[in-house]
Design a protein around this motif. Structure first.
Motif, mmCIF file in Angstrom:
data_model
loop_
_atom_site.group_PDB
_atom_site.id
_atom_site.type_symbol
_atom_site.label_atom_id
_atom_site.label_comp_id
_atom_site.label_asym_id
_atom_site.label_seq_id
_atom_site.Cartn_x
_atom_site.Cartn_y
_atom_site.Cartn_z
ATOM 1 N N LEU A 17 43.962 -24.384 23.093
ATOM 2 C CA LEU A 17 42.889 -24.676 22.779
ATOM 3 C C LEU A 17 42.312 -25.487 24.199
ATOM 4 N N ARG A 18 42.684 -26.451 24.401
ATOM 5 C CA ARG A 18 42.640 -28.028 25.422
ATOM 6 C C ARG A 18 42.428 -27.327 26.343
ATOM 7 N N ILE A 19 42.870 -26.415 26.843
ATOM 8 C CA ILE A 19 43.001 -25.716 27.737
ATOM 9 C C ILE A 19 42.263 -24.625 28.403
ATOM 10 N N GLN A 20 42.446 -23.910 27.537
ATOM 11 C CA GLN A 20 41.111 -22.997 27.048
ATOM 12 C C GLN A 20 39.724 -23.261 27.347
ATOM 13 N N ASN A 21 39.821 -24.648 26.970
ATOM 14 C CA ASN A 21 38.129 -25.460 26.707
ATOM 15 C C ASN A 21 37.860 -25.257 27.922
ATOM 16 N N ARG A 22 38.933 -25.770 28.627
ATOM 17 C CA ARG A 22 38.502 -27.118 29.419
ATOM 18 C C ARG A 22 37.902 -26.339 30.859
ATOM 19 N N SER A 23 39.030 -24.781 30.739
ATOM 20 C CA SER A 23 38.451 -24.404 31.593
ATOM 21 C C SER A 23 36.773 -23.123 31.741
ATOM 22 N N LEU A 24 36.290 -23.083 30.275
ATOM 23 C CA LEU A 24 35.602 -22.695 30.231
ATOM 24 C C LEU A 24 34.268 -23.133 30.131
ATOM 25 N N ARG A 25 34.598 -24.404 29.766
ATOM 26 C CA ARG A 25 33.403 -25.438 30.340
ATOM 27 C C ARG A 25 33.684 -26.015 31.830
ATOM 28 N N SER A 26 34.626 -25.756 32.177
ATOM 29 C CA SER A 26 34.663 -25.856 34.120
ATOM 30 C C SER A 26 33.492 -24.719 34.345
ATOM 31 N N ARG A 27 33.638 -23.482 33.454
ATOM 32 C CA ARG A 27 33.181 -22.199 34.517
ATOM 33 C C ARG A 27 32.286 -22.542 34.073
ATOM 34 N N LEU A 28 31.431 -23.152 32.568
ATOM 35 C CA LEU A 28 29.397 -22.547 32.468
ATOM 36 C C LEU A 28 29.058 -24.089 33.405
ATOM 37 N N ARG A 29 30.292 -24.981 33.372
ATOM 38 C CA ARG A 29 29.277 -26.367 34.432
ATOM 39 C C ARG A 29 29.192 -25.653 36.121
ATOM 40 N N SER A 30 30.165 -25.171 36.262
ATOM 41 C CA SER A 30 29.795 -24.570 37.581
ATOM 42 C C SER A 30 28.922 -23.155 37.810
ATOM 43 N N GLN A 31 28.698 -22.739 37.198
ATOM 44 C CA GLN A 31 27.240 -21.531 36.718
ATOM 45 C C GLN A 31 25.851 -22.553 36.671
ATOM 46 N N LEU A 32 25.659 -23.153 36.265
ATOM 47 C CA LEU A 32 24.646 -24.219 35.945
ATOM 48 C C LEU A 32 24.180 -24.972 37.556
ATOM 49 N N ARG A 33 25.892 -25.405 37.773
ATOM 50 C CA ARG A 33 24.754 -25.997 39.084
ATOM 51 C C ARG A 33 25.126 -25.747 40.199
ATOM 52 N N ARG A 34 25.212 -23.682 40.156
ATOM 53 C CA ARG A 34 24.978 -22.756 40.986
ATOM 54 C C ARG A 34 23.310 -22.165 40.755
ATOM 55 N N VAL A 35 22.932 -21.809 40.053
ATOM 56 C CA VAL A 35 20.723 -22.162 39.204
ATOM 57 C C VAL A 35 20.370 -23.460 39.763
ATOM 58 N N HIS A 36 21.094 -25.097 39.537
ATOM 59 C CA HIS A 36 19.918 -25.722 39.846
ATOM 60 C C HIS A 36 20.566 -25.643 41.685
ATOM 61 N N GLU A 37 21.358 -25.137 42.334
ATOM 62 C CA GLU A 37 21.512 -24.874 43.954
ATOM 63 C C GLU A 37 20.746 -23.960 44.251
ATOM 64 N N ALA A 38 20.404 -22.527 43.771
ATOM 65 C CA ALA A 38 19.281 -21.879 44.249
ATOM 66 C C ALA A 38 18.255 -22.191 43.479
ATOM 67 N N VAL A 39 17.724 -22.868 42.996
ATOM 68 C CA VAL A 39 16.595 -23.419 42.409
ATOM 69 C C VAL A 39 16.283 -24.136 43.376
ATOM 70 N N LYS A 40 17.208 -24.822 44.063
ATOM 71 C CA LYS A 40 16.466 -26.455 44.655
ATOM 72 C C LYS A 40 16.346 -25.653 46.514
ATOM 73 N N ALA A 41 17.112 -24.762 46.462
ATOM 74 C CA ALA A 41 17.010 -24.626 48.054
ATOM 75 C C ALA A 41 16.034 -23.468 47.560
ATOM 76 N N GLY A 42 14.753 -22.778 46.551
ATOM 77 C CA GLY A 42 13.986 -22.421 46.087
ATOM 78 C C GLY A 42 14.214 -20.313 46.725
ATOM 79 N N ASP A 43 15.479 -20.190 45.954
ATOM 80 C CA ASP A 43 15.710 -19.058 46.391
ATOM 81 C C ASP A 43 15.604 -18.348 44.898
ATOM 82 N N HIS A 44 15.157 -17.249 44.979
ATOM 83 C CA HIS A 44 13.764 -16.857 43.181
ATOM 84 C C HIS A 44 14.939 -15.548 43.142
ATOM 85 N N ALA A 45 14.941 -14.793 43.442
ATOM 86 C CA ALA A 45 15.802 -13.774 43.559
ATOM 87 C C ALA A 45 17.910 -14.072 43.325
ATOM 88 N N ALA A 46 18.240 -14.983 44.008
ATOM 89 C CA ALA A 46 19.220 -15.631 43.652
ATOM 90 C C ALA A 46 19.309 -16.633 42.401
#
Length: 88
Positions: A17-46
């Motif tokens: 479970l620890r390994i699964q949770n670590r993987s899921l948490r990593s995917r979640l944080r990566s996705q949140l980072r992608r949103v922040h980067e798209a907003v920072k770049a000013g790309d509304h569609a992305a």
């Protein structure tokens, strides 16, 4: 070290479970980072596209008790606010 069979099994389960949770948490944080980067770049569609995926991942994490459901709702609300600010 565990002595009983049930304690040994629990240790194996916890490790899995620890390994699964670590993987899921990593995917979640990566996705949140992608949103922040798209907003920072000013790309509304992305930002909109990445936000949809991030919202899904947040809901999945909340359903699996990886994060609290209110924390997921709060994050989605804040992300949505950021994404909308790019449009304006």
């Amino acid at each position: 070290m565990p002595n009983t069979e049930s304690a040994k099994k629990r240790l194996r389960q916890n490790e899995k479970l620890r390994i699964q949770n670590r993987s899921l948490r990593s995917r979640l944080r990566s996705q949140l980072r992608r949103v922040h980067e798209a907003v920072k770049a000013g790309d509304h569609a992305a930002a909109q596209t990445e936000f949809r995926t991030a919202a899904k991942r947040l809901d999945q994490a909340a359903s699996k008790n990886l994060i609290h459901k209110n924390a997921a709702a709060r994050s989605k609300s804040r992300l949505n606010k950021m994404v909308k600010s790019v449009a304006g």
